[in-house]
Design an enzyme around this catalytic site. Structure first.
Site, short mmCIF file in Angstrom:
data_model
loop_
_atom_site.label_atom_id
_atom_site.label_comp_id
_atom_site.label_asym_id
_atom_site.label_seq_id
_atom_site.Cartn_x
_atom_site.Cartn_y
_atom_site.Cartn_z
CB SER A 102 -0.90 0.02 1.24
OG SER A 102 -0.09 0.08 2.41
CB THR A 104 1.31 2.03 4.93
OG1 THR A 104 0.06 1.67 4.38
CG2 THR A 104 1.11 2.65 6.30
CG ASP A 131 -3.03 13.11 15.65
OD1 ASP A 131 -3.67 12.17 15.12
OD2 ASP A 131 -2.63 13.10 16.83
CB SER A 138 -5.89 6.83 4.24
OG SER A 138 -5.46 5.48 4.18
CG ASN A 140 -5.28 2.42 2.34
OD1 ASN A 140 -4.09 2.13 2.48
ND2 ASN A 140 -6.24 1.84 3.03
CB THR A 185 8.07 -9.14 -47.70
OG1 THR A 185 8.18 -9.86 -48.93
CG2 THR A 185 7.68 -7.69 -48.00
CG HIS A 186 7.55 -13.46 -46.00
ND1 HIS A 186 6.73 -14.16 -45.14
CD2 HIS A 186 6.73 -12.72 -46.79
CE1 HIS A 186 5.47 -13.87 -45.41
NE2 HIS A 186 5.44 -12.99 -46.40
CB SER A 316 35.92 -5.58 -31.04
OG SER A 316 36.61 -6.75 -30.65
CE LYS A 322 32.79 -7.05 -34.73
NZ LYS A 322 31.47 -6.64 -34.26
CB VAL A 323 31.69 0.64 -36.20
CG1 VAL A 323 30.51 1.51 -35.79
CG2 VAL A 323 32.95 1.47 -36.41
CG ASN A 324 30.10 -3.84 -32.29
OD1 ASN A 324 30.28 -4.35 -33.39
ND2 ASN A 324 30.74 -4.23 -31.21
CD GLU A 329 24.78 -4.19 -29.69
OE1 GLU A 329 25.38 -3.82 -28.65
OE2 GLU A 329 25.34 -4.68 -30.68
#
Length: 467
Positions: A102, A104, A131, A138, A140, A185-186, A316, A322-324, A329
């Site tokens: 909750s 609380t 008080d 509350s 809640n 496609t596919h 790397s 190397k370029v990633n 990612e």
């Protein structure tokens, strides 16, 4: 710590040893020891609680339910806390997400800190956590109210990030509107399109995602405050909650409202659940876009190689030069995390047993995590990948020339089956499509050159360029 470094305070259960200089009280200390695992309660929740407590104190004074001097002392203490940096504010709010469902204990953490600081700043008023600071409230109804506030805040930032990525993509779309390439496609060769057209699909997806978020976001403007313990509003002064909503609307710039079913507000979090569904959809689209870009940039010599991506860091520790596609990612990993958060939120939303949902804390933490990682990775993707993205024209031309599916342009003239035989012959014999077409006797060289117009195949002049 030695005994001299502690003070003793009591709650309804009994005495508690608390670090001497801590602003929190016994309920916070119990929670700190009882629930030591997992991430800390997001600082955004703490700030939303402080704004809520300040609005409540002001409202209670205005409706005559809180002495003015106490209300002003509470406001003063909260202003001091809100002025702190996140790092400094965290020192007094040490509780974890995995506590009571909750929230609380986090509500009481805020109540205790505000009360103790108010008493330090204004000695003699004897301001009490329950008080005075929690008057007419509350856990809640305060915690779900804070949940909605921080969710709206987080969505504001995410919307800005989405629009920024759209803007970067539009720049590339315009630049490459007539750069023809092979379609796929596919995962197989298909008819040509332009890279600008391909990008327009990404832009449209993101515009739709942005509109889904904007259309759904107003459901979070409905606040549970005023429901108190079970939704009946017991102990909340008449007119208090309407004033709170008005004050919070001024702080956050959104039209929050309290005229809503409180039993729903405490026991259900369908607004947050459906809103995260839009984040999941955004994550799915981002995964697809990032995946496409990194595959089209794969290589540079043994992959698709159609795109050149910026070199942001060495790719790397063993392979020089190397370029990633690291930004892609990051986006796809963020998407995976969002999918997991969506499962958590969906399950958490189902746990509204009777008059209250008790998975509130993990639900809002998961929601904020999704917003944060999407905002960050989308911004990085826009700035560090899309902004510097260029096209490898020569590679695109080579792939297009070698594609067999441009034979589709011959179908209206010689028929589907005859065109299929030409493509199959070119593939089997390892010749160009033109060689196979001329060998078939179905097409003259003049006809082939006229019909095999790649740009015309794209219908690019009939397509809509995003503005």
């Amino acid at each position: 710590m030695s005994e001299e470094e502690y003070r003793i305070e009591s709650d309804t259960i009994g005495p508690v040893k608390i670090p001497k200089d801590a602003l929190w009280g016994p309920q916070t200390e119990r929670s700190r020891n009882n629930f030591p695992s997992g991430e800390l309660m997001p600082i955004q929740i703490i700030r939303a609680f402080l704004h809520l407590k300040k609005a409540a104190a002001e409202s209670n004074v205005e409706v005559g339910d809180e002495p003015k001097e106490k209300g002003e002392a509470i406001e003063d203490a909260i202003d001091h806390l809100l002025a702190l940096s996140d790092e400094d504010l965290r020192k007094d709010f040490p509780l974890h997400v995995l506590q009571t469902g909750s929230g609380t204990q986090s509500n009481m953490n805020v109540n205790e800190v505000v009360a103790n600081l108010a008493n330090k700043l204004h000695p003699g008023l004897n301001i009490l956590p329950n008080d005075d600071v929690n008057r007419g409230q509350s856990s809640n109804d305060t915690f779900p109210t804070a949940m909605n506030i921080v969710a709206v805040e987080a969505l504001d930032k995410l919307e800005t990030a989405i629009q920024h990525l759209i803007d970067e993509l539009v720049v590339k779309e315009k630049k490459y509107w007539k750069t023809v390439k092979v379609g796929r496609t596919h995962l197989q060769d298909a008819t040509p399109l332009t890279f600008g057209q391909e990008l327009s699909g990404y832009i449209s997806a993101l515009k739709h995602d942005l509109s889904y978020i904007q259309e759904l976001k107003p459901t979070l403007y409905e606040l549970a405050i005023g429901g108190t313990a079970v939704g009946t509003g017991l102990n909340a002064a008449p007119g208090m909650t309407e004033k709170i909503a008005g004050k919070l609307s001024e702080v956050y710039g959104h039209e929050f409202k309290v005229k809503t079913n409180k039993f729903w507000g405490l026991a259900h979090h369908s607004g947050l659940d459906v809103m995260h569904g839009a984040l999941k959809t955004l994550a799915a689209d981002m995964f697809k876009i990032a995946q496409d870009i990194r595959f089209l940039a794969s290589g540079p010599r043994a992959g698709y190689g159609e795109l050149n991506i910026p070199a942001n860091e060495p790719g790397s520790s063993i392979m020089p030069g190397k370029v990633n596609p690291t930004q892609a990612e990051a986006v796809t990993m963020a998407a995976a995390k969002v999918f997991g958060n969506d499962t958590t939120i969906t399950f958490a939303a189902s746990q509204g047993n009777f008059e209250m949902n008790v998975f509130k804390t993990v639900m809002i933490a998961s929601f904020l995590d999704s917003c944060d990682i999407l905002t960050g990775t989308i911004t990085g993707f826009a700035d560090r990948m899309i902004h510097g993205l260029t096209v490898n024209d020569e590679r695109m031309d080579d792939l297009l020339e070698n594609s067999l599916m441009t034979v589709t342009a011959l179908s209206p003239h010689i028929g589907y089956h005859a065109a299929a035989k030409i493509a199959q012959a070119a593939q089997k014999e390892g010749t160009t499509l033109k060689e196979a077409a001329l060998k078939s006797g179905k097409v003259t060289e003049e006809q082939y050159d006229e019909w095999m117009d790649y740009m015309k195949m794209t219908n690019v002049d009939k397509s809509t360029l995003e503005e």
